[in-house]
Motif scaffolding. Structure first.
Motif, PDB file in Angstrom:
ATOM      1  N   GLU A  81     -65.347  56.175  42.193  1.00 42.57           N
ATOM      2  CA  GLU A  81     -64.680  55.229  42.767  1.00 42.57           C
ATOM      3  C   GLU A  81     -63.406  55.270  43.410  1.00 42.57           C
ATOM      4  O   GLU A  81     -62.853  55.085  44.673  1.00 42.57           O
ATOM      5  N   GLY A  84     -63.300  58.577  45.622  1.00 40.45           N
ATOM      6  CA  GLY A  84     -63.974  58.620  46.940  1.00 40.45           C
ATOM      7  C   GLY A  84     -65.373  59.523  46.508  1.00 40.45           C
ATOM      8  O   GLY A  84     -66.193  59.486  47.633  1.00 40.45           O
ATOM      9  N   GLY A  87     -68.986  58.031  47.461  1.00 36.78           N
ATOM     10  CA  GLY A  87     -69.611  58.134  48.678  1.00 36.78           C
ATOM     11  C   GLY A  87     -70.679  58.936  48.777  1.00 36.78           C
ATOM     12  O   GLY A  87     -72.042  58.551  49.162  1.00 36.78           O
ATOM     13  N   GLU A  91     -75.058  57.978  48.149  1.00 34.06           N
ATOM     14  CA  GLU A  91     -75.675  58.664  49.280  1.00 34.06           C
ATOM     15  C   GLU A  91     -77.030  59.266  48.636  1.00 34.06           C
ATOM     16  O   GLU A  91     -78.182  59.192  49.166  1.00 34.06           O
ATOM     17  N   HIS A 120     -66.808  50.393  48.018  1.00 33.82           N
ATOM     18  CA  HIS A 120     -66.373  51.475  48.526  1.00 33.82           C
ATOM     19  C   HIS A 120     -67.260  51.801  49.702  1.00 33.82           C
ATOM     20  O   HIS A 120     -66.704  52.074  50.830  1.00 33.82           O
ATOM     21  N   GLN A 121     -68.441  51.621  49.452  1.00 30.88           N
ATOM     22  CA  GLN A 121     -69.494  52.155  50.379  1.00 30.88           C
ATOM     23  C   GLN A 121     -69.622  51.163  51.571  1.00 30.88           C
ATOM     24  O   GLN A 121     -69.843  51.233  52.691  1.00 30.88           O
ATOM     25  N   ARG A 123     -67.196  49.038  52.314  1.00 34.63           N
ATOM     26  CA  ARG A 123     -65.796  49.081  53.202  1.00 34.63           C
ATOM     27  C   ARG A 123     -65.900  50.197  54.410  1.00 34.63           C
ATOM     28  O   ARG A 123     -65.152  50.122  55.246  1.00 34.63           O
ATOM     29  N   GLN A 124     -66.638  51.420  53.649  1.00 32.65           N
ATOM     30  CA  GLN A 124     -66.635  52.581  54.645  1.00 32.65           C
ATOM     31  C   GLN A 124     -67.208  52.336  56.148  1.00 32.65           C
ATOM     32  O   GLN A 124     -66.722  53.199  57.198  1.00 32.65           O
ATOM     33  N   ASN A 126     -70.015  52.773  57.357  1.00 37.37           N
ATOM     34  CA  ASN A 126     -71.216  53.528  58.012  1.00 37.37           C
ATOM     35  C   ASN A 126     -72.436  53.108  57.009  1.00 37.37           C
ATOM     36  O   ASN A 126     -73.243  53.712  57.336  1.00 37.37           O
TER      37      ASN A 126
END
Ligand code: C2E
Ligand code: CA
Ligand code: CA
Ligand code: CA
Length: 278
Positions: A81, A84, A87, A91, A120-121, A123-124, A126
């Motif tokens: 986390e 980064g 991510g 996925e 984090h995902q 907030r990203q 997408n």
């Protein structure tokens, strides 16, 4: 780095240089591990108490480290986390879990697969398009995918999180609040989140004994959730007494070592068949 007990991994905090170096090494290894396909997904069954069938599975990531063997997420998720890398990990787990759920679906086994999502995902920005894309690629019915989000991450930047949850929910997937009861009081928000499931944190289940405080809290969470037309999952169920209590209180699903530890997909089918709905 130093091992503390079974699953704990801590960095020496008394020597900043060692800490930094070791974190850097772990980050490098994790980055390589992701590239080399060292991550694996295990599945832990969720028992539906209405018919004693396995209605769901939580996808839990593991790292098959070439030297250290199977490493649990407690040892690398927070680093992932911070750097980064979560991510890519998130996925990967989503794709694996959705493909697995589709394979089971094709065998006539409808298992709702839950994937943990890190803040984090969310907030990203997408996440919705990634989930939509993965569902389109695999043709998995959306109702067979669930995302688990923790209470505290829902409360951070609440308006934009609610908007994202509505987008995700519109895809037809299920949403769950994980570790419920451990975060700040989100009771006033609960009705504004488009969630389907509440997962009672295992800290309440552990000391579940008739009449105790945790029993009162668990009863209250089940009643609250049902009043809001949400389903309740209890996690960390290890004993028959805990199961009996939860069944009596009308809990919808349970997950824990009493039913099974997280296991590989191949072994999962055996557990599924052993608990076939009658
Ligand atoms: P969590 O989402 O609360 O997952 C439940 C944890 O409780 C899992 O630990 C599971 O193995 C453990 N557990 C299940 N039943 C029992 C039981 O009866 N007794 C006890 N003592 N423990 C039980 P695990 O697999 O080590 O995962 C730890 C945490 O790592 C998870 O907590 C989750 O927050 C995180 N995590 C795991 N996989 C992923 C992932 O793919 N993405 C993200 N973002 N986080 C993940
Ligand atoms: Ca979870
Ligand atoms: Ca949990
Ligand atoms: Ca947890």
């Amino acid at each position: 780095a130093k091992h503390l007990g079974g699953n704990c991994f801590q960095f020496y905090t008394d020597n900043l240089q060692v800490t930094t170096l070791e974190r850097l090494q772990l980050e490098t290894q994790l980055r390589k591990g992701i590239e080399n396909g060292e991550l694996e997904v295990f599945y832990q069954p969720k028992l539906n108490l209405a018919d004693d069938s396995i209605g769901g599975a939580e996808a839990l990531v593991r790292w098959r480290h070439p030297q250290r063997g199977l490493v649990g997420p407690g040892e690398f998720i927070s680093l992932a986390e911070e750097t980064g890398l979560i991510g890519a990990i998130g996925e990967f787990v989503l794709r694996q879990a959705v493909n697995q759920a589709y394979a089971w679906h094709q065998q006539g086994l409808d298992v709702r697969v839950s994937v943990n999502v890190s803040v984090h995902q969310v907030r990203q920005g997408n996440l919705t398009s990634i989930v939509r894309q993965v569902l389109e690629e695999t043709h998995l019915p959306a109702r067979l995918l669930e995302l688990e989000l923790t209470e505290s991450q829902l409360l951070d930047n609440v308006e934009s999180v609610i908007a994202t949850l509505h987008q995700l929910h519109a895809l037809g997937i299920k949403l769950a609040i994980d570790d419920f009861g451990t975060g700040y009081s989100s009771l006033s928000y609960l009705k504004r989140f488009p969630v389907d499931y509440v997962k009672i944190d295992q800290t309440f289940i552990r000391d579940l004994s008739q009449g105790g405080e945790d029993a009162a809290i668990t009863r209250a969470i089940i009643a609250l959730a049902h009043n809001l037309e949400l389903k309740v999952v209890a996690e960390g169920v290890e004993t028959q007494d805990q199961l009996d209590f939860l069944r009596l209180q009308g809990c919808d699903e349970i997950q824990g070592y009493l039913i099974s530890r997280p296991i590989e997909a191949l072994d999962f089918v055996r557990v599924l068949r052993a608990h076939a709905a009658s």
